[in-house]
Design a protein around this motif. Structure first.
Motif, PDB file in Angstrom:
ATOM      1  N   VAL A  88     -93.922  45.122  17.056  1.00  0.00           N
ATOM      2  CA  VAL A  88     -93.433  44.759  15.721  1.00  0.00           C
ATOM      3  C   VAL A  88     -93.857  43.328  15.406  1.00  0.00           C
ATOM      4  CG1 VAL A  88     -91.388  44.469  14.277  1.00  0.00           C
ATOM      5  CG2 VAL A  88     -91.502  46.366  15.914  1.00  0.00           C
TER       6      VAL A  88
ATOM      7  N   LYS B 282     -93.713  41.679  12.357  1.00  0.00           N
ATOM      8  CA  LYS B 282     -93.142  40.979  11.199  1.00  0.00           C
ATOM      9  C   LYS B 282     -92.863  39.522  11.585  1.00  0.00           C
ATOM     10  CE  LYS B 282     -88.366  42.067  12.304  1.00  0.00           C
ATOM     11  NZ  LYS B 282     -87.348  43.103  12.271  1.00  0.00           N
TER      12      LYS B 282
ATOM     13  N   ASN C 118     -92.226  45.589   8.646  1.00  0.00           N
ATOM     14  CA  ASN C 118     -91.139  46.065   7.787  1.00  0.00           C
ATOM     15  C   ASN C 118     -91.299  45.692   6.316  1.00  0.00           C
ATOM     16  OD1 ASN C 118     -90.428  43.440   8.186  1.00  0.00           O
ATOM     17  ND2 ASN C 118     -88.237  43.863   8.418  1.00  0.00           N
TER      18      ASN C 118
ATOM     19  N   MET D  15     -85.975  58.353  12.707  1.00  0.00           N
ATOM     20  CA  MET D  15     -85.917  56.945  13.090  1.00  0.00           C
ATOM     21  C   MET D  15     -84.482  56.464  12.943  1.00  0.00           C
ATOM     22  SD  MET D  15     -85.716  53.716  11.502  1.00  0.00           S
ATOM     23  CE  MET D  15     -86.646  52.208  11.304  1.00  0.00           C
TER      24      MET D  15
ATOM     25  N   LEU E  55     -81.545  53.029  13.707  1.00  0.00           N
ATOM     26  CA  LEU E  55     -81.202  51.635  14.039  1.00  0.00           C
ATOM     27  C   LEU E  55     -79.698  51.603  14.305  1.00  0.00           C
ATOM     28  CD1 LEU E  55     -82.710  49.424  11.173  1.00  0.00           C
ATOM     29  CD2 LEU E  55     -82.737  48.803  13.566  1.00  0.00           C
TER      30      LEU E  55
ATOM     31  N   SER F 272     -86.091  45.428  21.235  1.00  0.00           N
ATOM     32  CA  SER F 272     -86.211  44.569  22.425  1.00  0.00           C
ATOM     33  C   SER F 272     -85.024  44.685  23.384  1.00  0.00           C
ATOM     34  CB  SER F 272     -86.372  43.105  22.011  1.00  0.00           C
ATOM     35  OG  SER F 272     -87.632  42.938  21.416  1.00  0.00           O
TER      36      SER F 272
ATOM     37  N   ARG G   3     -89.700  50.309  19.188  1.00  0.00           N
ATOM     38  CA  ARG G   3     -90.172  49.259  18.268  1.00  0.00           C
ATOM     39  C   ARG G   3     -89.762  47.909  18.825  1.00  0.00           C
ATOM     40  NH1 ARG G   3     -86.740  52.681  15.277  1.00  0.00           N
ATOM     41  NH2 ARG G   3     -85.342  50.887  15.242  1.00  0.00           N
TER      42      ARG G   3
ATOM     43  N   GLY H 167     -90.281  43.772  19.128  1.00  0.00           N
ATOM     44  CA  GLY H 167     -90.830  42.535  18.551  1.00  0.00           C
ATOM     45  C   GLY H 167     -90.625  41.346  19.463  1.00  0.00           C
ATOM     46  N   SER H 168     -89.402  40.830  19.492  1.00  0.00           N
ATOM     47  CA  SER H 168     -89.163  39.548  20.171  1.00  0.00           C
ATOM     48  C   SER H 168     -89.444  39.583  21.674  1.00  0.00           C
ATOM     49  CB  SER H 168     -87.744  39.047  19.879  1.00  0.00           C
ATOM     50  OG  SER H 168     -86.816  40.073  19.994  1.00  0.00           O
TER      51      SER H 168
ATOM     52  N   ARG I 171     -88.328  35.300  16.469  1.00  0.00           N
ATOM     53  CA  ARG I 171     -88.997  35.047  15.195  1.00  0.00           C
ATOM     54  C   ARG I 171     -88.467  33.767  14.570  1.00  0.00           C
ATOM     55  NH1 ARG I 171     -88.545  40.531  15.588  1.00  0.00           N
ATOM     56  NH2 ARG I 171     -86.360  40.440  15.050  1.00  0.00           N
TER      57      ARG I 171
END
Ligand SMILES: *Cc1c(COP(=O)(O)O)cnc(C)c1O
Length: 220
Positions: free
Chosen positions: A33, A35, A56, A162, A164, A195, A210, A212-213, A219
């Motif tokens: 991810v 973003k 996103n 999907m 969350l 994550s 998914r 990211g961090s 971020r």
């Protein structure tokens, strides 16, 4: 350097969770991810061999990836954030999967645009398993009707779900519910886990996580 180490760690953890769950190697795919990441992070991920990315926002995804897509034709982009109908044309042109199909108006707009652009574009339905008022997604009780609408009335190719999970609740309960819903509706793909909980998500059947961090750091 750090991004490379993070990829190594995350990919090994996914492989290990697949093995422990008796799943085939590679059956859970890593979506990086990107973003809010800068171009250094994007090129580091590409250098690690990563080709599957999640964004996103349509605008940011375009500025991140439209250049790279020319050089790396195997890049696969998934939209993992809410999609406004006025951005559908851009989204259909850019993305390889829309994971956030969450309302009838969007289903109609996607269907029209996919026909117009003569593309084949798989979509996942976002399910609001926590039934949170502020979160998008179809309520579990409405999934059957919404899925029928998307597939039969709009002709969309819906291949997964999907989710969350709500902050502050054990994610496992929500992952298990998503898995149950995907089985009940015969949908092969399941995008869940970030994550903090991607290992658990793989154990419970995620086909896409998914992250990211854990790959790029927090971020800004
Ligand atoms: C940002 C985001 C992620 C990644 O979150 P991390 O905790 O940084 O791994 C995953 N899914 C969605 C929908 C996101 O918006």
């Amino acid at each position: 350097m750090m991004v490379a180490e993070n990829f190594d760690y995350v990919l090994k953890a996914i492989r290990k969770a697949e093995r422990r769950a008796g799943r085939a190697e590679g059956s859970a795919k890593l979506i990086a991810v990107t973003k809010s990441q800068d171009s250094g992070a994007l090129s580091a991920a590409l250098s690690c061999g990563q080709r599957l990315f999640g964004e996103n926002k349509v605008q940011e995804a375009r500025s991140h990836w439209s250049g790279y897509k020319a050089d790396y034709p195997d890049i696969e982009l998934h939209l993992i954030g809410p999609l406004q109908t006025n951005k559908v044309a851009q989204a259909v042109a850019l993305f390889d999967c829309i994971q956030t199909l969450d309302r009838e108006k969007l289903a109609v707009a996607l269907s029209d645009e996919i026909k117009k652009q003569e593309k084949s574009l798989p979509c996942f339905i976002q399910v609001n398993t926590g039934e949170e008022a502020q979160k998008s997604g179809i309520l579990p009780a409405h999934l059957k009707d919404f899925l029928r609408y998307c597939v039969h009335d709009c002709g969309l190719s819906v291949t997964g779900l999907m989710g969350l999970p709500p902050v502050g609740e054990p994610a496992a309960l929500h992952f298990a519910l998503l898995k149950k819903l995907s089985l009940a509706h015969d949908l092969p793909h399941l995008s869940m886990g970030m994550s903090a909980d991607f290992i658990e998500a793989v154990s419970l059947g995620a086909t896409y996580v998914r992250v990211g961090s854990a790959l790029f750091g927090s971020r800004t």
